[in-house]
Design a protein around this motif. Structure first.
Motif, PDB file in Angstrom:
ATOM      1  N   ALA A 115      -3.778  12.598  15.079  1.00  0.00           N
ATOM      2  CA  ALA A 115      -2.599  12.406  14.569  1.00  0.00           C
ATOM      3  C   ALA A 115      -1.706  11.608  15.676  1.00  0.00           C
ATOM      4  O   ALA A 115      -1.141  10.610  15.323  1.00  0.00           O
ATOM      5  N   LEU A 116      -1.926  11.904  17.044  1.00  0.00           N
ATOM      6  CA  LEU A 116      -1.136  11.446  18.152  1.00  0.00           C
ATOM      7  C   LEU A 116      -1.813  10.029  18.325  1.00  0.00           C
ATOM      8  O   LEU A 116      -0.953   9.156  18.654  1.00  0.00           O
ATOM      9  N   PHE A 119       7.893   6.873   7.301  1.00  0.00           N
ATOM     10  CA  PHE A 119       7.209   5.828   8.151  1.00  0.00           C
ATOM     11  C   PHE A 119       6.362   6.550   9.432  1.00  0.00           C
ATOM     12  O   PHE A 119       5.209   6.478   9.196  1.00  0.00           O
ATOM     13  N   PHE A 120       7.192   7.503  10.110  1.00  0.00           N
ATOM     14  CA  PHE A 120       6.628   8.141  11.066  1.00  0.00           C
ATOM     15  C   PHE A 120       5.502   9.005  10.886  1.00  0.00           C
ATOM     16  O   PHE A 120       4.463   8.996  11.659  1.00  0.00           O
ATOM     17  N   PRO A 121       5.879  10.187   9.832  1.00  0.00           N
ATOM     18  CA  PRO A 121       4.778  10.854   9.547  1.00  0.00           C
ATOM     19  C   PRO A 121       3.520   9.955   9.180  1.00  0.00           C
ATOM     20  O   PRO A 121       2.411  10.669   9.314  1.00  0.00           O
ATOM     21  N   LEU A 122       3.523   9.036   8.222  1.00  0.00           N
ATOM     22  CA  LEU A 122       2.553   8.435   7.924  1.00  0.00           C
ATOM     23  C   LEU A 122       1.605   7.767   8.980  1.00  0.00           C
ATOM     24  O   LEU A 122       0.330   7.562   9.004  1.00  0.00           O
ATOM     25  N   LEU A 123       2.311   7.249  10.236  1.00  0.00           N
ATOM     26  CA  LEU A 123       1.645   6.826  11.139  1.00  0.00           C
ATOM     27  C   LEU A 123       0.433   7.770  11.615  1.00  0.00           C
ATOM     28  O   LEU A 123      -0.430   7.487  12.597  1.00  0.00           O
ATOM     29  N   SER A 124       0.782   9.152  11.567  1.00  0.00           N
ATOM     30  CA  SER A 124       0.018  10.196  12.023  1.00  0.00           C
ATOM     31  C   SER A 124      -1.516   9.787  11.518  1.00  0.00           C
ATOM     32  O   SER A 124      -2.449  10.567  11.816  1.00  0.00           O
ATOM     33  N   GLY A 151       0.399   3.091  15.893  1.00  0.00           N
ATOM     34  CA  GLY A 151       1.586   2.762  14.888  1.00  0.00           C
ATOM     35  C   GLY A 151       2.814   2.398  15.599  1.00  0.00           C
ATOM     36  O   GLY A 151       3.486   1.519  15.388  1.00  0.00           O
ATOM     37  N   CYS A 152       3.279   3.071  16.738  1.00  0.00           N
ATOM     38  CA  CYS A 152       4.601   2.819  17.453  1.00  0.00           C
ATOM     39  C   CYS A 152       4.261   1.758  18.059  1.00  0.00           C
ATOM     40  O   CYS A 152       5.645   1.064  18.622  1.00  0.00           O
ATOM     41  N   GLY A 157       0.919  -1.303  -0.149  1.00  0.00           N
ATOM     42  CA  GLY A 157       0.207  -0.030   0.117  1.00  0.00           C
ATOM     43  C   GLY A 157       0.890   1.183   0.145  1.00  0.00           C
ATOM     44  O   GLY A 157       1.744   1.314  -0.963  1.00  0.00           O
ATOM     45  N   ALA A 158       0.688   2.235   1.050  1.00  0.00           N
ATOM     46  CA  ALA A 158       1.710   3.251   0.956  1.00  0.00           C
ATOM     47  C   ALA A 158       2.809   2.856   1.358  1.00  0.00           C
ATOM     48  O   ALA A 158       4.055   3.419   0.860  1.00  0.00           O
ATOM     49  N   LEU A 159       3.119   1.544   2.157  1.00  0.00           N
ATOM     50  CA  LEU A 159       4.293   1.067   2.207  1.00  0.00           C
ATOM     51  C   LEU A 159       4.509  -0.151   1.515  1.00  0.00           C
ATOM     52  O   LEU A 159       3.556  -1.019   1.443  1.00  0.00           O
TER      53      LEU A 159
END
Length: 350
Positions: free
Chosen positions: A238-239, A175-180, A245-246, A148-150
């Motif tokens: 977002a958080l 990766f981390f920006p997408l997790l938001s 995700g984290c 998908g996105a990744l």
């Protein structure tokens, strides 16, 4: 594959229970775990945990009302992201029948926690999560590593289109920006699932999700003017997505991918594709017990509070069977996942 073989690769009834062949190494471990009482329900533990999370949520609503029209409310939005994730962890435990003995009790609690408490479809999540547990890190069957996105495998990278390849080359950085955006993505997937079939259970789920959003938005809009209300919701989403995700990223990202051709038995399939994160009681709480990913995958119905006790038994058994058991620190787990994404992204070709 025999019990002494070592892979050379490197690093309704809403249940997620998977059986293994009788006489396998897993059945031996399973008997040891049962004899140790590690699959027994923990009503006192979950009563205390649920009470704590509910109290945290109540404290958040009190802060929202007391602080009133102020930009300090953005801190409250972040606080609610933590509470939402903790509610999600409890929904996860209910989905695995960790809380009650009865299927009905776990299902009802799971629907309340997921749909009303968090705003996700419990039915959609259980269906997706069952498939993940049955086929961890199988690029053809595990929905958690679908392209998908990744992209997570070389085959996925090479099958990407020209525009996607350009993005995937830098996916480790994104990766981390997408997790938001993860929370929004899960909500969209939930809605699609509920609209696909309008049976009675999905209608009930949809009504509970609608009630969640109406109630939450009503409180925010009453307390805050439109601009601050919009900022509050954006920060929370977002958080919330970032926190979720984290917590899930360390579990399987960067671990070996397996297919039917690998012929791995249940024990090896679950252990080789999972990564534990070492820590202490605070790590257990913050990550919702998912830091014991190996033990959780081997025994999905094991109550969260028993996973730490089970770890030594499982770790020693894996050593006796010569099955690699990976445990690392939290920061190291992210580094391993990002290196894997960077390596795969570099194989896009153009």
């Amino acid at each position: 594959m025999t019990d002494t073989d070592i892979p050379t690769r490197s690093p309704g009834d809403s249940t997620c229970v998977i059986t293994a062949p009788r006489g396998s190494a897993y059945s031996v471990l399973s008997r040891q775990v049962k004899q140790a009482g590690l699959l027994d329900r923990r009503p006192g533990y979950y009563t205390a945990l649920i009470s704590l999370v509910v109290a945290l949520g109540a404290a958040g609503f009190a802060a929202l009302l007391v602080i009133g029209n102020s930009w300090w409310q953005l801190l409250v939005a972040g606080y609610f992201a933590v509470v939402s994730t903790q509610l999600g962890f409890l929904g996860h435990d209910a989905g695995h029948r960790q809380i009650f003995r009865s299927v009905r009790g776990n299902h009802r609690l799971g629907v309340v926690l997921a749909n009303l408490g968090v705003g996700f479809s419990y039915g959609w999540w259980v269906d997706k999560h069952n498939r993940h547990h049955a086929h961890p890190n199988d690029e053809d069957k595990d929905p958690d590593i679908g392209a998908g996105a990744l992209v997570f495998t070389t085959r996925q990278a090479q099958a990407s289109g020209r525009v996607a390849r350009a993005f995937h080359r830098y996916q480790a950085w994104m990766f981390f920006p997408l997790l938001s955006l993860e929370a929004v993505s899960l909500r969209v997937a939930s809605v699609r699932y509920l609209l696909a079939d309008r049976d009675r259970s999905r209608i009930r789920e949809a009504l509970l999700i609608a009630l969640h959003f109406v109630a939450c938005l009503a409180v925010v809009v009453v307390v805050l003017p439109p601009g601050k209300a919009l900022a509050f919701v954006a920060i929370h989403e977002a958080l919330f997505g970032l926190y979720l995700g984290c917590c899930f990223a360390p579990n399987h990202k960067g671990m070996p991918t397996l297919t039917a051709a690998d012929n791995a038995d249940y024990l090896r399939r679950q252990v080789l594709t999972s990564r534990n994160v070492r820590g202490h009681w605070l790590t257990d709480f913050v990550l919702g017990g998912l830091n014991y990913q190996i033990e959780h995958h081997l025994f999905p119905s094991m109550p969260r509070g028993n996973l730490r006790r089970a770890q030594r038994l499982v770790k020693d058994f894996c050593a006796s069977q010569r099955v690699p058991y990976l445990e690392t620190g939290l920061i190291s787990s992210y580094a391993q996942a990002l290196r894997h994404l960077d390596t795969v992204g570099g194989r896009t070709g153009g």
